[in-house]
Write a protein that holds these residues in place. Structure first.
Motif, PDB file in Angstrom:
ATOM      1  N   ALA A   1       0.824  -1.194   0.213  1.00 42.60           N
ATOM      2  CA  ALA A   1      -0.064   0.155  -0.042  1.00 42.60           C
ATOM      3  C   ALA A   1       0.933   1.434   0.127  1.00 42.60           C
ATOM      4  CB  ALA A   1      -1.002   0.025   1.065  1.00 42.60           C
ATOM      5  N   LEU A   2       2.068   1.266   0.942  1.00 45.89           N
ATOM      6  CA  LEU A   2       2.819   2.440   0.806  1.00 45.89           C
ATOM      7  C   LEU A   2       3.659   2.645  -0.662  1.00 45.89           C
ATOM      8  CD1 LEU A   2       4.199   4.670   2.599  1.00 45.89           C
ATOM      9  CD2 LEU A   2       5.988   3.142   3.090  1.00 45.89           C
ATOM     10  N   LEU A   3       4.048   1.484  -1.213  1.00 41.73           N
ATOM     11  CA  LEU A   3       4.680   1.460  -2.444  1.00 41.73           C
ATOM     12  C   LEU A   3       3.536   1.974  -3.500  1.00 41.73           C
ATOM     13  CD1 LEU A   3       7.086   0.792  -4.426  1.00 41.73           C
ATOM     14  CD2 LEU A   3       6.157  -1.322  -4.651  1.00 41.73           C
ATOM     15  N   ALA A   4       2.429   1.618  -3.705  1.00 40.14           N
ATOM     16  CA  ALA A   4       1.473   1.930  -4.448  1.00 40.14           C
ATOM     17  C   ALA A   4       1.171   3.382  -4.338  1.00 40.14           C
ATOM     18  CB  ALA A   4       0.091   1.294  -4.407  1.00 40.14           C
ATOM     19  N   ALA A   5       0.936   3.828  -3.159  1.00 39.08           N
ATOM     20  CA  ALA A   5       0.572   5.454  -2.783  1.00 39.08           C
ATOM     21  C   ALA A   5       1.975   6.270  -2.985  1.00 39.08           C
ATOM     22  CB  ALA A   5       0.290   5.569  -1.384  1.00 39.08           C
ATOM     23  N   THR A   6       2.964   6.080  -2.662  1.00 39.85           N
ATOM     24  CA  THR A   6       4.182   6.897  -3.138  1.00 39.85           C
ATOM     25  C   THR A   6       4.985   6.659  -4.143  1.00 39.85           C
ATOM     26  OG1 THR A   6       5.747   5.385  -1.709  1.00 39.85           O
ATOM     27  CG2 THR A   6       4.612   7.063  -0.338  1.00 39.85           C
ATOM     28  N   ARG A   7       4.790   5.470  -4.722  1.00 39.42           N
ATOM     29  CA  ARG A   7       5.678   4.821  -6.126  1.00 39.42           C
ATOM     30  C   ARG A   7       7.104   5.036  -5.611  1.00 39.42           C
ATOM     31  NH1 ARG A   7       3.240   1.715  -8.524  1.00 39.42           N
ATOM     32  NH2 ARG A   7       4.430   1.949 -10.173  1.00 39.42           N
ATOM     33  N   ALA A   8       7.594   4.730  -4.342  1.00 37.31           N
ATOM     34  CA  ALA A   8       9.027   4.541  -3.890  1.00 37.31           C
ATOM     35  C   ALA A   8       9.249   3.656  -3.195  1.00 37.31           C
ATOM     36  CB  ALA A   8       9.248   6.140  -3.408  1.00 37.31           C
ATOM     37  N   GLU A   9      10.402   3.262  -3.001  1.00 42.76           N
ATOM     38  CA  GLU A   9      10.935   2.150  -1.872  1.00 42.76           C
ATOM     39  C   GLU A   9      11.821   3.099  -1.072  1.00 42.76           C
ATOM     40  OE1 GLU A   9      10.861  -0.194   0.396  1.00 42.76           O
ATOM     41  OE2 GLU A   9      10.107  -1.328  -1.731  1.00 42.76           O
ATOM     42  N   PHE A  10      11.520   3.023   0.231  1.00 44.08           N
ATOM     43  CA  PHE A  10      12.273   3.584   1.316  1.00 44.08           C
ATOM     44  C   PHE A  10      13.269   2.724   2.146  1.00 44.08           C
ATOM     45  CE2 PHE A  10       8.187   6.069   1.047  1.00 44.08           C
ATOM     46  CZ  PHE A  10       8.908   7.152   0.496  1.00 44.08           C
ATOM     47  N   ASN A  11      12.929   1.252   1.795  1.00 43.57           N
ATOM     48  CA  ASN A  11      13.814   0.451   2.573  1.00 43.57           C
ATOM     49  C   ASN A  11      14.586  -0.280   1.605  1.00 43.57           C
ATOM     50  OD1 ASN A  11      13.113   0.043   5.592  1.00 43.57           O
ATOM     51  ND2 ASN A  11      11.373   0.849   4.675  1.00 43.57           N
ATOM     52  N   PRO A  12      15.975  -0.311   1.427  1.00 41.58           N
ATOM     53  CA  PRO A  12      16.562  -1.408   0.675  1.00 41.58           C
ATOM     54  C   PRO A  12      16.292  -2.825   0.863  1.00 41.58           C
ATOM     55  CG  PRO A  12      18.258  -0.302   1.665  1.00 41.58           C
ATOM     56  CD  PRO A  12      16.893   0.246   2.268  1.00 41.58           C
ATOM     57  N   VAL A  13      16.523  -3.804   0.047  1.00 42.93           N
ATOM     58  CA  VAL A  13      16.272  -5.173   0.177  1.00 42.93           C
ATOM     59  C   VAL A  13      17.795  -5.523   0.199  1.00 42.93           C
ATOM     60  CG1 VAL A  13      15.602  -7.269  -0.587  1.00 42.93           C
ATOM     61  CG2 VAL A  13      14.249  -5.439  -0.962  1.00 42.93           C
ATOM     62  N   PHE A  14      18.216  -6.431   1.093  1.00 46.19           N
ATOM     63  CA  PHE A  14      19.627  -6.897   1.203  1.00 46.19           C
ATOM     64  C   PHE A  14      19.787  -8.122   0.584  1.00 46.19           C
ATOM     65  CE2 PHE A  14      19.959  -3.866   4.484  1.00 46.19           C
ATOM     66  CZ  PHE A  14      21.412  -3.898   5.095  1.00 46.19           C
ATOM     67  N   PHE A  15      20.742  -8.339  -0.140  1.00 44.45           N
ATOM     68  CA  PHE A  15      21.207  -9.615  -0.854  1.00 44.45           C
ATOM     69  C   PHE A  15      22.620  -9.883  -0.455  1.00 44.45           C
ATOM     70  CE2 PHE A  15      17.626  -7.913  -3.432  1.00 44.45           C
ATOM     71  CZ  PHE A  15      17.216  -9.002  -3.724  1.00 44.45           C
ATOM     72  N   LEU A  16      23.021 -11.100  -0.530  1.00 42.49           N
ATOM     73  CA  LEU A  16      24.620 -11.309  -0.243  1.00 42.49           C
ATOM     74  C   LEU A  16      25.058 -11.977  -1.473  1.00 42.49           C
ATOM     75  CD1 LEU A  16      23.853 -13.276   3.253  1.00 42.49           C
ATOM     76  CD2 LEU A  16      24.564 -10.700   2.709  1.00 42.49           C
ATOM     77  N   TYR A  17      26.494 -12.032  -1.620  1.00 41.59           N
ATOM     78  CA  TYR A  17      27.064 -12.472  -2.452  1.00 41.59           C
ATOM     79  C   TYR A  17      28.480 -12.853  -1.933  1.00 41.59           C
ATOM     80  CZ  TYR A  17      29.602  -8.044  -3.005  1.00 41.59           C
ATOM     81  OH  TYR A  17      30.343  -7.071  -2.665  1.00 41.59           O
ATOM     82  N   SER A  18      28.980 -14.021  -2.258  1.00 41.01           N
ATOM     83  CA  SER A  18      30.272 -14.504  -1.985  1.00 41.01           C
ATOM     84  C   SER A  18      31.417 -13.938  -2.579  1.00 41.01           C
ATOM     85  CB  SER A  18      30.342 -16.134  -2.267  1.00 41.01           C
ATOM     86  OG  SER A  18      31.562 -16.654  -1.762  1.00 41.01           O
ATOM     87  N   ASP A  19      32.449 -13.372  -1.963  1.00 40.10           N
ATOM     88  CA  ASP A  19      33.500 -12.578  -2.552  1.00 40.10           C
ATOM     89  C   ASP A  19      34.624 -12.617  -1.499  1.00 40.10           C
ATOM     90  OD1 ASP A  19      35.066 -11.013  -4.383  1.00 40.10           O
ATOM     91  OD2 ASP A  19      34.199  -9.187  -3.677  1.00 40.10           O
ATOM     92  N   PRO A  20      35.231 -13.685  -1.370  1.00 36.99           N
ATOM     93  CA  PRO A  20      36.371 -13.836  -0.232  1.00 36.99           C
ATOM     94  C   PRO A  20      37.607 -13.055  -0.543  1.00 36.99           C
ATOM     95  CG  PRO A  20      36.146 -16.120  -1.435  1.00 36.99           C
ATOM     96  CD  PRO A  20      35.101 -15.164  -2.060  1.00 36.99           C
TER      97      PRO A  20
END
Length: 200
Positions: free
Chosen positions: A135-154
């Motif tokens: 509902a917040l995304l539909a109203a504001t058309r914005a994302e205020f919280n980044p989504v975390f992704f992990l990658y391996s890079d030793p």
């Protein structure tokens, strides 16, 4: 393979006297009512006004957040980056045992693919939380919280092209009770390409 691209983000303008520590907030889902009130009292432009709008009788809190979001852009509280950028975020924090850690990551735009095409669920989320965020995304058309992704890079290869950038003063810095966040803006196309090639 995840497709990540630079983007021209909306960011807080560098207003005289602005301490970025006063306008940032932890993720919405870890804030209590008292936490929210404390953040609001810090600054009239704290992000919780947009990310966690409060309930009010006879009022659509999502529409109110959207109106405030538009107003902050008109007033140039939030300004759009002049060029597409990747953002380097370095977060230093202390664990309960007293050990200090630093994690460094990238903020970028991610291509969203249909469910089932390499997308795996990472946690069980509650229906009301999903409905709230949608509902917040539909109203504001914005994302205020980044989504975390992990990658391996030793060997640290992905961040290697960003070494020079990270030697410069950060574009923004924020201090928490036991943490420091630093943000760098990367607009050089060659540095972006080298970073994304290594990430791929």
């Amino acid at each position: 393979m995840a497709q990540i691209r630079p983007f021209a983000a909306l960011r807080y303008a560098r207003m005289p006297g602005l301490d970025f520590s006063d306008v940032v907030a932890p993720p919405y889902d870890v804030l209590s009512g008292a936490d929210r009130q404390s953040l609001i009292s810090r600054h009239p432009h704290n992000i919780v006004h947009l990310d966690l709008p409060n309930e009010a009788a006879g009022d659509d809190r999502y529409a109110r957040a959207a109106a405030r979001f538009r107003r902050w852009q008109v007033e140039e509280v939030l300004v759009r980056e002049a060029k597409p950028a990747l953002y380097v975020l370095e977060q230093s924090f202390q664990l309960a045992a007293g050990r200090r850690l630093t994690r460094t990551g990238l903020i970028g735009r991610l291509l969203v693919v249909p469910w089932g095409e390499g997308v795996l669920p990472h946690e069980r989320t509650f229906p009301h939380a999903k409905a709230d965020r949608l509902a917040l995304l539909a109203a504001t058309r914005a994302e205020f919280n980044p989504v975390f992704f992990l990658y391996s890079d030793p060997l640290g290869e992905v961040l290697a092209p960003l070494a020079e950038v990270r030697r410069q003063p950060p574009a923004a810095i924020s201090h928490g009770d036991d943490s420091v966040d630093r943000l760098w803006t990367v607009t050089d196309p060659q540095v972006i390409a080298a970073t994304l090639n290594r990430l791929a």
